[in-house]
Design a protein around this motif. Structure first.
Motif, PDB file in Angstrom:
ATOM      1  N   ARG B  15      41.859  39.037  51.539  1.00 22.61           N
ATOM      2  CA  ARG B  15      41.352  39.944  52.560  1.00 22.61           C
ATOM      3  C   ARG B  15      41.874  39.417  53.888  1.00 22.61           C
ATOM      4  NH1 ARG B  15      35.060  40.044  54.637  1.00 22.61           N
ATOM      5  NH2 ARG B  15      35.289  37.820  54.275  1.00 22.61           N
ATOM      6  N   GLU B  38      40.705  42.255  42.429  1.00 31.91           N
ATOM      7  CA  GLU B  38      39.880  42.620  41.276  1.00 31.91           C
ATOM      8  C   GLU B  38      38.408  42.713  41.683  1.00 31.91           C
ATOM      9  OE1 GLU B  38      40.650  40.100  37.933  1.00 31.91           O
ATOM     10  OE2 GLU B  38      38.850  40.811  36.924  1.00 31.91           O
ATOM     11  N   ASP B  39      37.722  43.728  41.183  1.00 31.13           N
ATOM     12  CA  ASP B  39      36.312  43.996  41.506  1.00 31.13           C
ATOM     13  C   ASP B  39      36.085  44.216  43.001  1.00 31.13           C
ATOM     14  OD1 ASP B  39      35.539  43.594  38.786  1.00 31.13           O
ATOM     15  OD2 ASP B  39      35.519  41.425  39.117  1.00 31.13           O
ATOM     16  N   GLY B  40      37.164  44.385  43.760  1.00 31.74           N
ATOM     17  CA  GLY B  40      37.016  44.552  45.205  1.00 31.74           C
ATOM     18  C   GLY B  40      36.605  43.282  45.930  1.00 31.74           C
ATOM     19  N   ILE B  41      36.702  42.146  45.213  1.00 28.22           N
ATOM     20  CA  ILE B  41      36.242  40.878  45.805  1.00 28.22           C
ATOM     21  C   ILE B  41      37.418  39.905  45.893  1.00 28.22           C
ATOM     22  CG2 ILE B  41      34.665  38.913  45.531  1.00 28.22           C
ATOM     23  CD1 ILE B  41      32.937  40.953  43.823  1.00 28.22           C
ATOM     24  N   PRO B  42      37.896  39.644  47.109  1.00 31.52           N
ATOM     25  CA  PRO B  42      39.068  38.777  47.251  1.00 31.52           C
ATOM     26  C   PRO B  42      38.745  37.309  46.971  1.00 31.52           C
ATOM     27  CG  PRO B  42      38.172  39.320  49.396  1.00 31.52           C
ATOM     28  CD  PRO B  42      37.381  40.122  48.399  1.00 31.52           C
ATOM     29  N   ASP B  43      39.773  36.571  46.538  1.00 31.48           N
ATOM     30  CA  ASP B  43      39.614  35.124  46.382  1.00 31.48           C
ATOM     31  C   ASP B  43      39.559  34.427  47.735  1.00 31.48           C
ATOM     32  OD1 ASP B  43      40.206  34.268  43.321  1.00 31.48           O
ATOM     33  OD2 ASP B  43      41.287  36.090  43.854  1.00 31.48           O
ATOM     34  N   PHE B  44      40.328  34.956  48.690  1.00 30.32           N
ATOM     35  CA  PHE B  44      40.445  34.266  49.980  1.00 30.32           C
ATOM     36  C   PHE B  44      40.395  35.248  51.146  1.00 30.32           C
ATOM     37  CE2 PHE B  44      42.987  31.453  47.122  1.00 30.32           C
ATOM     38  CZ  PHE B  44      42.144  30.350  47.170  1.00 30.32           C
ATOM     39  N   THR B  45      39.849  34.779  52.238  1.00 29.22           N
ATOM     40  CA  THR B  45      39.818  35.531  53.495  1.00 29.22           C
ATOM     41  C   THR B  45      40.754  34.872  54.503  1.00 29.22           C
ATOM     42  OG1 THR B  45      37.565  36.353  53.214  1.00 29.22           O
ATOM     43  CG2 THR B  45      38.353  36.107  55.473  1.00 29.22           C
ATOM     44  N   ASP B  67      39.104  31.192  55.227  1.00 24.66           N
ATOM     45  CA  ASP B  67      38.138  30.372  54.494  1.00 24.66           C
ATOM     46  C   ASP B  67      38.472  28.898  54.680  1.00 24.66           C
ATOM     47  OD1 ASP B  67      36.691  32.459  53.413  1.00 24.66           O
ATOM     48  OD2 ASP B  67      37.984  32.632  51.653  1.00 24.66           O
ATOM     49  N   GLN B  97      43.768  26.612  46.458  1.00 25.09           N
ATOM     50  CA  GLN B  97      43.976  27.111  45.105  1.00 25.09           C
ATOM     51  C   GLN B  97      43.620  26.007  44.117  1.00 25.09           C
ATOM     52  OE1 GLN B  97      44.185  28.910  42.045  1.00 25.09           O
ATOM     53  NE2 GLN B  97      45.043  30.265  43.588  1.00 25.09           N
ATOM     54  N   ARG B  99      42.691  27.053  40.600  1.00 21.22           N
ATOM     55  CA  ARG B  99      42.732  27.556  39.230  1.00 21.22           C
ATOM     56  C   ARG B  99      44.060  27.200  38.581  1.00 21.22           C
ATOM     57  NH1 ARG B  99      41.129  33.404  39.672  1.00 21.22           N
ATOM     58  NH2 ARG B  99      39.549  32.323  40.895  1.00 21.22           N
TER      59      ARG B  99
END
Lengths: 335, 287
Positions: B15, B38-45, B67, B97, B99
């Motif tokens: 985002r 995905e799901d409209g929820i970003p990993d990072f801002t 973030d 990151q 993962r």
């Protein structure tokens, strides 16, 4: 306000059911900004949530677990470096919580290694750390003199190979602050861990957390420090806390921290402590000032607490001299 | 924030919030075919903002945060807002990151198998990956290759390809129909122009590949190549990874597995066309 949202979810995780995508996004941004995302990850573990969130929080838990390993290793390195001195070494804050397996340590992010040693041992500790690979971070002579003369800790040291900082305290508030906790009692009543390192006695641990949150600093990162207090009170209760706090001159700070913990996280405290104080509202506003982008809000309140943090540390005339010196050296407070 | 842009690049959602419309408009155009997080929820801002309210208008200058941030990131003039957004996204990846094992490498795929190309800035990672894309390879990314510690597979991160200096003209020539971003002269990293990865790179970005060849290219010498032992490969890749230490045992296992199962070569090259020929020859021989 996502600071408020984060507090609400930490207090009652079942409320995540009502979150939409933007709610989750704001919650995660606020938790990261407050360095609480690992704690949030544990708090929400097992609850239904979107796949994207579940992965983010699993990463946060893994990250915190690695942070815990690194913190404990750093404590072990300090233990080895200081073993020959024979002085008690008391772990403080995050490292102490994870070393003792306390709830406050679950998922907690841990930055520097903070230790407390008796004041008369400080020269030996400093020499031992320097010979074991730690180096000065602040070569500036004014900063160095400032720390040594007025502060409750040595100037920060960093390890040249592991790149990790250690803060060596001889008490828990600056020497210039109006409150003078009984540092000898903090060390004297500390409890040994199996490896010989020590942690503060339970009530002293709460007193220190409250001193750190309320009587020192500008409340930056306060939500996490308040969560520590919430967990410590939950685990240890409050028997004897008021008397011990009074002994250290920290009664007001501890009671305020406890009231805030009730207000923000729903901590259970004795009824008699619930008396409201008008300034609590300001503290709470400062603590929760975080928006859905993870940005600090309420700049004016923040500035106020910045000034307050300095006034707490030193008398006004001394503060003026200090700020003047820093200003000439080009330091500017930034938002 | 006033303006917002959401995008998913490979497995990572972003985002970007901005005080200005300009950078967001450019992102919308260049990333128009990319999916949303995905799901409209970003990993990072990522946040692009003015240091002081009036700097939104007067000599507008873009601060980069998000973030995760570094304390002394230098601001960029508003004309480089797109670059600021890209830097902000890279910063989140580099700092946070967890993962995937993150390798500072470009990657291209053929037949389900990938070549990873890593080297210092200026080694030609981006140019080589873009040229391979122009020759029919699937571009997986020009900046970061994501190694999954569980499977050992490489995941694509096909952000905009960042072309610098002479590489801009090379790619404008190689891909006359390519979609390019606005020219950005005189950035802190020289002249920059972004190239949009082709449709295939975007459509197939969720498909991982098996790493099959590791290359350490160096620009500016006569064409040459030498094998790189797993030990050297390991050390060089730890330096090329921003999260190797943070992943601890998972990072060590993933990297050990990579360097012991995938052949590695160092190549020197005098120009891009020669390099591409070298890569394709090595690919035939080893992969």
């Amino acid at each position: 306000m996502s600071g408020t949202l984060l507090a609400r979810i930490m207090r009652d995780p079942s409320q995540v059911e009502a979150l939409d995508a933007d709610g989750w996004t704001g919650l995660i941004a606020a938790a990261r900004a407050e360095q609480m995302v690992g704690t949030l990850g544990h708090r929400l573990d097992g609850l239904p949530m979107p796949g994207a969130v579940s992965r983010i929080l699993a990463d946060a838990r893994a990250s915190a677990a690695q942070g815990r390993t690194a913190a404990l290793w750093e404590a072990e390195m300090a233990r080895r470096a200081l073993a020959k001195i024979g002085a008690p070494v008391v772990l403080l804050k995050g490292t102490a919580y994870v070393a003792a397996g306390l709830e406050a340590g679950r998922g907690r992010s841990i930055g520097d290694l903070d230790i407390l040693v008796p004041r008369d041992a400080i020269d030996g500790v400093e020499a031992a750390l320097l010979s074991a690979g730690w180096e000065w971070v602040k070569p500036d002579p004014y900063d160095d003199a400032y720390y040594r003369r007025w502060m409750h800790e040595l100037p920060p040291l960093i390890h040249r190979e592991r790149d990790r900082m250690i803060d060596v305290h001889h008490t828990v508030l600056p020497l210039t602050a109006p409150i003078t906790p009984d540092a000898a009692a903090l060390v004297g009543d500390s409890e040994a861990l199996p490896n010989g390192l020590r942690i503060l006695a339970p009530m002293d641990m709460i007193c220190h957390a409250a001193a750190h949150l309320i009587a020192d600093g500008d409340l930056a990162g306060g939500m996490r420090n308040l969560w520590d207090i919430h967990c410590l009170i939950g685990e240890f209760g409050t028997d004897g806390l008021e008397a011990r706090a009074a002994h250290h001159g920290l009664r007001a700070a501890v009671l305020r921290a406890a009231r805030l913990a009730v207000d923000v996280y729903g901590t259970e405290i004795p009824d008699a402590w619930h008396r409201r104080n008008v300034a609590d509202t300001l503290f709470k506003r400062r603590l929760l000032a975080r928006d859905g982008w993870g940005r600090k809000t309420r700049k004016l309140t923040e500035q106020g607490f910045y000034v307050r943090s300095h006034l707490l540390r030193m008398p006004p005339k001394m503060l003026a001299r200090h700020l003047w010196t820093k200003w000439r050296k080009g330091y500017r407070p930034v938002g | 924030m006033r303006h917002r842009f959401d995008v998913r690049i490979g497995p990572v959602g972003f985002r970007v919030g901005s005080d200005w419309r300009g950078p967001v408009a450019q992102l919308e155009t260049l990333y128009r075919d990319y999916p949303r997080p995905e799901d409209g929820i970003p990993d990072f801002t990522v946040r692009l903002f003015a240091a002081r309210p009036w700097r939104r208008v007067v000599r507008p200058s873009v601060m980069i945060s998000g973030d995760y941030t570094i304390p002394d990131a230098a601001p960029l003039p508003l004309r480089l807002g797109l670059l600021a957004a890209e830097m902000g996204m890279n910063l989140q990846m580099a700092l946070a990151q967890r993962r995937y094992l993150l390798l500072h490498a470009s990657a291209a795929e053929r037949d389900g198998r990938a070549v990873l190309m890593t080297g210092v800035s200026g080694a030609g990672k981006s140019t080589l990956a873009a040229l391979l894309m122009a020759r029919g390879w699937r571009l997986m990314g020009d900046e970061f290759a994501l190694i999954d510690p569980e499977t050992g597979l490489v995941h694509a991160f096909p952000r905009l390809i960042s072309l610098k200096n002479q590489a801009v003209a090379v790619m404008e020539h190689a891909l006359p129909d390519g979609r390019f971003g606005p020219p950005m002269p005189d950035t802190p990293k020289g002249d920059i122009r972004h190239l949009v990865p082709d449709a295939r790179a975007v459509e197939t970005m969720d498909r991982p590949a098996s790493p099959a060849l590791i290359l350490f290219p160096t620009f500016g010498h006569e064409a040459a190549e030498r094998p790189v032992l797993p030990s050297e490969s390991f050390v060089r890749l730890t330096q090329a990874s921003t999260n190797y230490l943070a992943l601890a045992e998972r990072g060590y296992d993933a990297l050990t597995r990579l360097v012991t199962t995938v052949p590695a070569r160092a190549i020197d090259y005098p120009d891009a066309q020669t390099a591409v020929a070298q890569v394709e020859t090595l690919w035939e021989q080893t992969a």
